[in-house]
Enzyme design. Structure first.
Site, PDB file in Angstrom:
ATOM      1  N   HIS A 132      -8.051   0.965   0.931  1.00  0.00           N
ATOM      2  CA  HIS A 132      -8.076   0.675   2.374  1.00  0.00           C
ATOM      3  C   HIS A 132      -8.961   1.684   3.107  1.00  0.00           C
ATOM      4  O   HIS A 132      -8.538   2.357   4.053  1.00  0.00           O
ATOM      5  CB  HIS A 132      -6.660   0.672   2.956  1.00  0.00           C
ATOM      6  N   GLU A 184       0.837  -1.196   0.000  1.00  0.00           N
ATOM      7  CA  GLU A 184       0.000   0.000   0.000  1.00  0.00           C
ATOM      8  C   GLU A 184       0.876   1.251   0.000  1.00  0.00           C
ATOM      9  O   GLU A 184       1.717   1.390   0.882  1.00  0.00           O
ATOM     10  CB  GLU A 184      -0.931  -0.004   1.206  1.00  0.00           C
TER      11      GLU A 184
END
Length: 332
Positions: A282, A263
């Site tokens: 997310h 990420e």
């Protein structure tokens, strides 16, 4: 002046309550959330930080060694797989999180993803924008079987919402024996059975080595043909290369991913060009309500620490067994 630093992009930023509350404290407060940097950019000030409000950047032994004045690490969320709790404990540093505070937000996202995939909302939107009018035939959630992997706060709320929509809910959890009597409305069974029977598989387990690639190539091959997979847990829980192959071959019907292996994501990974996918950055906990609840927990716990207390949400309470002198020695 108390120095609070955060690597969370949302702590004390959005909504009206927590930013105002933080400003009223008079603390020195700084944010370091640059996703291009491994530590968010906090490195140069670690020597001064007293309370670290952690986002997704790792809190390692190196982080702690560079922070001799650190008094506590507070996770702005629930999952603490990015925090080396053992290293914190060895240095007498308490770690807290915010259990349950973001559970409803994540559960709602999981249900929303199930609806999106089942009704092909992404592709139907694209068709309209492109000038088309080809209507895809979807499926109702009612009457379908939702398999839940992990029955913590998020898993329980997801099950509750799914059942309200008329879904049949089956659950697998390592602590299933402790849940059966409390939740007789759900069927608790094994992971292989859930994989074989679920029309939609929703993952709600913690990250870390114990669950790394829990849904591996063999597990994906064992899933019901045409099933949908939702990962709002942690990226490493799923072998996303195997998942991409199953999607492209038509073996599975679709996947929605909120938690990624890397990420921000590495778009060269095959999953990002796979068929019938939905990706979100997310955002499971990214609602105004969740951010306010989690931020409130964090603020409460910092104030408890400052008052000499011991927050009930502390994950390593054994640190309080040491004297203040011993704890300080451990931090040097």
């Amino acid at each position: 002046m108390t120095f609070v630093a955060t690597t969370s992009p949302s702590f004390a930023r959005r909504g009206s309550v927590i930013p105002d509350r933080m400003q009223a404290t008079g603390w020195r407060f700084e944010r370091y959330d640059d996703m291009r940097l491994a530590d968010g950019g906090i490195g140069p000030v670690l020597g001064e930080v007293e309370y670290l409000v952690s986002g997704i950047h790792p809190v390692t032994e190196e982080t702690l060694d560079a922070a001799p004045n650190l008094r506590a690490v507070l996770k702005h969320g629930v999952g603490v797989d990015n925090i080396d709790i053992a290293a914190c404990t060895a240095r007498g540093i308490p770690v807290t999180n915010a259990p349950g505070a973001n559970a409803n937000s994540v559960a709602e996202l999981a249900i929303g993803m199930a609806l999106n995939l089942s009704r092909h909302l992404q592709s139907q939107h694209a068709a309209i924008v492109d000038g088309g009018w080809e209507r895809a035939t979807g499926r109702e959630l009612s009457g379908r079987t939702l398999g839940i992997v992990g029955f913590g706060d998020i898993g329980r709320l997801t099950a509750e919402k799914a059942q309200a929509l008329g879904m049949n809910v089956i659950v697998t959890d390592l602590n299933a024996d402790a849940f059966r009597d409390r939740f007789p409305q759900y069927e608790f069974t094994t992971l292989p059975d859930v994989l074989a029977r679920a029309d939609i598989l929703s993952l709600h387990v913690s990250g870390g080595p114990s669950n790394a690639q829990l849904i591996d190539r063999a597990a994906i091959a064992a899933m019901k043909p045409g099933a949908l997979l939702i990962n709002a847990a942690r990226g490493e829980v799923v072998d996303d290369n195997a998942l991409a192959e199953a999607l492209d071959s038509g073996r599975l019907g679709g996947a929605a991913i909120d938690a990624h292996v890397v990420e921000p994501p590495d778009l060269s990974r095959p999953i990002y060009s796979a068929k019938n996918t939905l990706f979100t950055p997310h955002i499971g906990a990214e609602t105004e309500e969740s951010i306010t609840r989690v931020g409130g927990f964090v603020m409460d716990d910092i104030e408890t620490f400052l008052a000499g207390g011991r927050p009930a949400r502390c994950l390593n309470p054994e640190v309080f067994g040491a004297s203040a002198e011993t704890a300080a020695d451990r931090r040097t």
